[in-house]
Design a protein around this motif. Structure first.
Motif, PDB file in Angstrom:
ATOM      1  N   ILE A  15       0.880  -1.163   0.000  1.00 39.76           N
ATOM      2  CA  ILE A  15       0.000   0.000   0.000  1.00 39.76           C
ATOM      3  C   ILE A  15       0.918   1.214   0.000  1.00 39.76           C
ATOM      4  CG2 ILE A  15      -1.770   1.304   1.225  1.00 39.76           C
ATOM      5  CD1 ILE A  15      -2.903  -1.321   2.247  1.00 39.76           C
ATOM      6  N   LEU A  16       0.869   1.950  -1.089  1.00 40.79           N
ATOM      7  CA  LEU A  16       1.781   3.072  -1.282  1.00 40.79           C
ATOM      8  C   LEU A  16       1.313   4.333  -0.580  1.00 40.79           C
ATOM      9  CD1 LEU A  16       2.396   2.434  -5.083  1.00 40.79           C
ATOM     10  CD2 LEU A  16       3.788   1.670  -3.147  1.00 40.79           C
ATOM     11  N   PHE A  17      -0.003   4.441  -0.376  1.00 44.31           N
ATOM     12  CA  PHE A  17      -0.571   5.620   0.275  1.00 44.31           C
ATOM     13  C   PHE A  17      -1.897   5.227   0.913  1.00 44.31           C
ATOM     14  CE2 PHE A  17      -3.297   9.387   0.249  1.00 44.31           C
ATOM     15  CZ  PHE A  17      -2.498  10.278   0.943  1.00 44.31           C
ATOM     16  N   GLY A  18      -2.103   5.613   2.178  1.00 44.04           N
ATOM     17  CA  GLY A  18      -3.381   5.371   2.848  1.00 44.04           C
ATOM     18  C   GLY A  18      -3.449   4.071   3.618  1.00 44.04           C
ATOM     19  N   GLU A  19      -2.304   3.522   4.021  1.00 41.86           N
ATOM     20  CA  GLU A  19      -2.208   2.207   4.658  1.00 41.86           C
ATOM     21  C   GLU A  19      -3.282   1.937   5.717  1.00 41.86           C
ATOM     22  OE1 GLU A  19      -0.916  -1.536   5.738  1.00 41.86           O
ATOM     23  OE2 GLU A  19       0.206  -0.411   4.255  1.00 41.86           O
ATOM     24  N   HIS A  20      -3.385   2.748   6.731  1.00 40.42           N
ATOM     25  CA  HIS A  20      -4.304   2.441   7.834  1.00 40.42           C
ATOM     26  C   HIS A  20      -5.663   3.114   7.695  1.00 40.42           C
ATOM     27  CE1 HIS A  20      -1.316   0.151   9.920  1.00 40.42           C
ATOM     28  NE2 HIS A  20      -0.445   1.124   9.705  1.00 40.42           N
ATOM     29  N   PHE A  21      -5.847   3.868   6.635  1.00 39.82           N
ATOM     30  CA  PHE A  21      -7.113   4.568   6.449  1.00 39.82           C
ATOM     31  C   PHE A  21      -8.125   3.737   5.675  1.00 39.82           C
ATOM     32  CE2 PHE A  21      -3.949   7.938   7.039  1.00 39.82           C
ATOM     33  CZ  PHE A  21      -4.504   8.562   8.135  1.00 39.82           C
ATOM     34  N   VAL A  22      -7.670   2.663   5.008  1.00 39.38           N
ATOM     35  CA  VAL A  22      -8.582   1.875   4.179  1.00 39.38           C
ATOM     36  C   VAL A  22      -9.694   1.226   5.000  1.00 39.38           C
ATOM     37  CG1 VAL A  22      -6.966   1.471   2.300  1.00 39.38           C
ATOM     38  CG2 VAL A  22      -7.041  -0.124   4.226  1.00 39.38           C
ATOM     39  N   VAL A  23      -9.427   0.938   6.272  1.00 39.35           N
ATOM     40  CA  VAL A  23     -10.474   0.340   7.102  1.00 39.35           C
ATOM     41  C   VAL A  23     -11.601   1.331   7.372  1.00 39.35           C
ATOM     42  CG1 VAL A  23      -8.986  -1.380   8.186  1.00 39.35           C
ATOM     43  CG2 VAL A  23      -9.245   0.859   9.255  1.00 39.35           C
ATOM     44  N   TYR A  24     -11.335   2.623   7.133  1.00 37.01           N
ATOM     45  CA  TYR A  24     -12.363   3.652   7.296  1.00 37.01           C
ATOM     46  C   TYR A  24     -12.927   4.089   5.939  1.00 37.01           C
ATOM     47  CZ  TYR A  24     -10.299   3.720  11.896  1.00 37.01           C
ATOM     48  OH  TYR A  24      -9.821   3.350  13.122  1.00 37.01           O
ATOM     49  N   LYS A  25     -12.670   3.256   4.916  1.00 32.79           N
ATOM     50  CA  LYS A  25     -13.188   3.490   3.556  1.00 32.79           C
ATOM     51  C   LYS A  25     -12.600   4.728   2.883  1.00 32.79           C
ATOM     52  CE  LYS A  25     -15.898  -0.047   4.193  1.00 32.79           C
ATOM     53  NZ  LYS A  25     -15.250  -1.283   4.175  1.00 32.79           N
ATOM     54  N   VAL A  26     -11.408   5.126   3.316  1.00 27.55           N
ATOM     55  CA  VAL A  26     -10.691   6.227   2.682  1.00 27.55           C
ATOM     56  C   VAL A  26      -9.848   5.618   1.557  1.00 27.55           C
ATOM     57  CG1 VAL A  26      -8.939   8.012   3.029  1.00 27.55           C
ATOM     58  CG2 VAL A  26     -10.658   7.592   4.790  1.00 27.55           C
ATOM     59  N   PRO A  27      -9.802   6.237   0.385  1.00 25.20           N
ATOM     60  CA  PRO A  27      -9.048   5.675  -0.737  1.00 25.20           C
ATOM     61  C   PRO A  27      -7.564   5.463  -0.407  1.00 25.20           C
ATOM     62  CG  PRO A  27     -10.432   7.482  -1.482  1.00 25.20           C
ATOM     63  CD  PRO A  27     -10.490   7.487   0.016  1.00 25.20           C
ATOM     64  N   ALA A  28      -7.007   4.465  -1.065  1.00 17.90           N
ATOM     65  CA  ALA A  28      -5.588   4.162  -0.915  1.00 17.90           C
ATOM     66  C   ALA A  28      -5.037   3.779  -2.276  1.00 17.90           C
ATOM     67  CB  ALA A  28      -5.394   3.015   0.066  1.00 17.90           C
ATOM     68  N   LEU A  29      -3.736   3.863  -2.399  1.00 18.83           N
ATOM     69  CA  LEU A  29      -3.056   3.433  -3.604  1.00 18.83           C
ATOM     70  C   LEU A  29      -2.324   2.138  -3.273  1.00 18.83           C
ATOM     71  CD1 LEU A  29      -2.275   4.006  -6.518  1.00 18.83           C
ATOM     72  CD2 LEU A  29      -0.385   5.406  -5.660  1.00 18.83           C
ATOM     73  N   VAL A  30      -2.701   1.047  -3.944  1.00 16.10           N
ATOM     74  CA  VAL A  30      -2.143  -0.267  -3.650  1.00 16.10           C
ATOM     75  C   VAL A  30      -1.613  -0.900  -4.933  1.00 16.10           C
ATOM     76  CG1 VAL A  30      -4.351  -1.460  -3.927  1.00 16.10           C
ATOM     77  CG2 VAL A  30      -2.588  -2.482  -2.497  1.00 16.10           C
ATOM     78  N   ALA A  31      -0.569  -1.687  -4.783  1.00 17.69           N
ATOM     79  CA  ALA A  31      -0.013  -2.423  -5.917  1.00 17.69           C
ATOM     80  C   ALA A  31       0.315  -3.837  -5.470  1.00 17.69           C
ATOM     81  CB  ALA A  31       1.252  -1.732  -6.426  1.00 17.69           C
ATOM     82  N   ALA A  32       0.003  -4.793  -6.332  1.00 15.62           N
ATOM     83  CA  ALA A  32       0.411  -6.170  -6.070  1.00 15.62           C
ATOM     84  C   ALA A  32       1.883  -6.311  -6.433  1.00 15.62           C
ATOM     85  CB  ALA A  32      -0.435  -7.131  -6.885  1.00 15.62           C
ATOM     86  N   VAL A  33       2.547  -7.248  -5.807  1.00 19.41           N
ATOM     87  CA  VAL A  33       3.938  -7.545  -6.137  1.00 19.41           C
ATOM     88  C   VAL A  33       3.999  -8.948  -6.741  1.00 19.41           C
ATOM     89  CG1 VAL A  33       4.871  -6.002  -4.368  1.00 19.41           C
ATOM     90  CG2 VAL A  33       4.476  -8.402  -3.813  1.00 19.41           C
ATOM     91  N   LYS A  34       5.058  -9.212  -7.466  1.00 21.11           N
ATOM     92  CA  LYS A  34       5.195 -10.497  -8.150  1.00 21.11           C
ATOM     93  C   LYS A  34       5.337 -11.660  -7.167  1.00 21.11           C
ATOM     94  CE  LYS A  34       7.852 -12.933 -11.623  1.00 21.11           C
ATOM     95  NZ  LYS A  34       9.007 -12.939 -12.490  1.00 21.11           N
ATOM     96  N   ALA A  35       5.984 -11.441  -6.038  1.00 24.25           N
ATOM     97  CA  ALA A  35       6.179 -12.500  -5.050  1.00 24.25           C
ATOM     98  C   ALA A  35       4.819 -13.002  -4.568  1.00 24.25           C
ATOM     99  CB  ALA A  35       7.006 -11.986  -3.879  1.00 24.25           C
ATOM    100  N   SER A  36       4.750 -14.300  -4.303  1.00 27.38           N
ATOM    101  CA  SER A  36       3.460 -14.886  -3.939  1.00 27.38           C
ATOM    102  C   SER A  36       3.620 -16.062  -2.987  1.00 27.38           C
ATOM    103  CB  SER A  36       2.735 -15.351  -5.202  1.00 27.38           C
ATOM    104  OG  SER A  36       3.492 -16.348  -5.867  1.00 27.38           O
ATOM    105  N   THR A  37       2.502 -16.414  -2.378  1.00 30.39           N
ATOM    106  CA  THR A  37       2.393 -17.632  -1.586  1.00 30.39           C
ATOM    107  C   THR A  37       1.718 -18.675  -2.449  1.00 30.39           C
ATOM    108  OG1 THR A  37       2.208 -16.423   0.496  1.00 30.39           O
ATOM    109  CG2 THR A  37       1.329 -18.661   0.481  1.00 30.39           C
ATOM    110  N   SER A  38       2.240 -19.889  -2.435  1.00 34.92           N
ATOM    111  CA  SER A  38       1.622 -20.997  -3.153  1.00 34.92           C
ATOM    112  C   SER A  38       1.030 -21.960  -2.132  1.00 34.92           C
ATOM    113  CB  SER A  38       2.645 -21.713  -4.037  1.00 34.92           C
ATOM    114  OG  SER A  38       3.706 -22.221  -3.254  1.00 34.92           O
ATOM    115  N   CYS A  39       0.047 -22.728  -2.579  1.00 36.84           N
ATOM    116  CA  CYS A  39      -0.621 -23.642  -1.664  1.00 36.84           C
ATOM    117  C   CYS A  39      -1.015 -24.920  -2.387  1.00 36.84           C
ATOM    118  CB  CYS A  39      -1.871 -22.971  -1.092  1.00 36.84           C
ATOM    119  SG  CYS A  39      -2.728 -23.966   0.155  1.00 36.84           S
ATOM    120  N   LYS A  40      -0.860 -26.011  -1.692  1.00 34.80           N
ATOM    121  CA  LYS A  40      -1.334 -27.318  -2.148  1.00 34.80           C
ATOM    122  C   LYS A  40      -2.247 -27.872  -1.064  1.00 34.80           C
ATOM    123  CE  LYS A  40       0.228 -31.923  -3.439  1.00 34.80           C
ATOM    124  NZ  LYS A  40       1.401 -32.801  -3.582  1.00 34.80           N
ATOM    125  N   VAL A  41      -3.410 -28.381  -1.443  1.00 39.98           N
ATOM    126  CA  VAL A  41      -4.354 -28.981  -0.506  1.00 39.98           C
ATOM    127  C   VAL A  41      -4.571 -30.433  -0.890  1.00 39.98           C
ATOM    128  CG1 VAL A  41      -6.753 -28.995   0.284  1.00 39.98           C
ATOM    129  CG2 VAL A  41      -5.541 -26.830   0.073  1.00 39.98           C
TER     130      VAL A  41
END
Length: 167
Positions: A15-41
């Motif tokens: 979250i590039l801007f607005g990290e803790h404000f999103v829970v109050y429905k204030v806009p934020a700037l977010v970006a996904a990163v290439k790194a990920s979690t994988s899962c097998k069930v």
């Protein structure tokens, strides 16, 4: 992680801007990163008494994600709660059927990078696949949101959305 389908992933986020404000429905700037979690069930047969032996019921989680020291221990109870919430969302009862979850990937488990949402989303994808469901991205996102409740109580929805859709 060997043996884990690459499609069963959840992306990290920043979250590039607005990290803790999103829970109050204030806009934020977010970006996904290439790194990920994988899962097998892996699921045991329902109500299996002989074929699966002692593994016929219960929950086993093997967490092979890289992590900062102490993070997994500190977040263990929240991760297990999130896992149970995702299982409940898919109506999987570990008293009736055994579930083995193996987590991996290259996203470091640490606060602030979306590790919890990445975990919940990758689990949702892998569980859907194990159950033979063809989930839409929106269905994966909804299940990931349910899992995020185990970590955050009332999540904003931004983390699971970034973990689902990437960027």
């Amino acid at each position: 992680m060997p043996g884990t389908e690459s499609k069963n992933i959840g992306y990290g986020k920043l979250i590039l801007f607005g990290e803790h404000f999103v829970v109050y429905k204030v806009p934020a700037l977010v970006a996904a990163v290439k790194a990920s979690t994988s899962c097998k069930v892996e699921l045991s047969s329902k109500n299996s008494e002989s074929e699966d032996g002692n593994w016929s019921t219960g929950l086993l989680v093997e967490d092979n994600r890289p992590a900062v020291p102490g993070y997994k221990r500190k977040k263990r109870d929240e991760m297990i709660e999130a896992t149970h919430l995702v299982l409940k969302h898919f109506k999987v009862d570990t008293k009736q059927r055994g579930v083995k979850i193996t987590l991996g990937g290259d996203l470091c488990a640490v606060s602030g990078i979306g590790a919890s949402a990445s975990n919940a989303v990758s689990l949702s994808r892998a569980l859907g696949e194990a159950l033979g469901l063809k989930l839409s991205e929106e269905e994966v996102n909804r299940a990931g949101y349910e899992g995020e409740k185990g970590y955050h109580g009332t999540p904003s929805g931004i983390d699971n959305t970034a973990a689902t859709y990437g960027g």
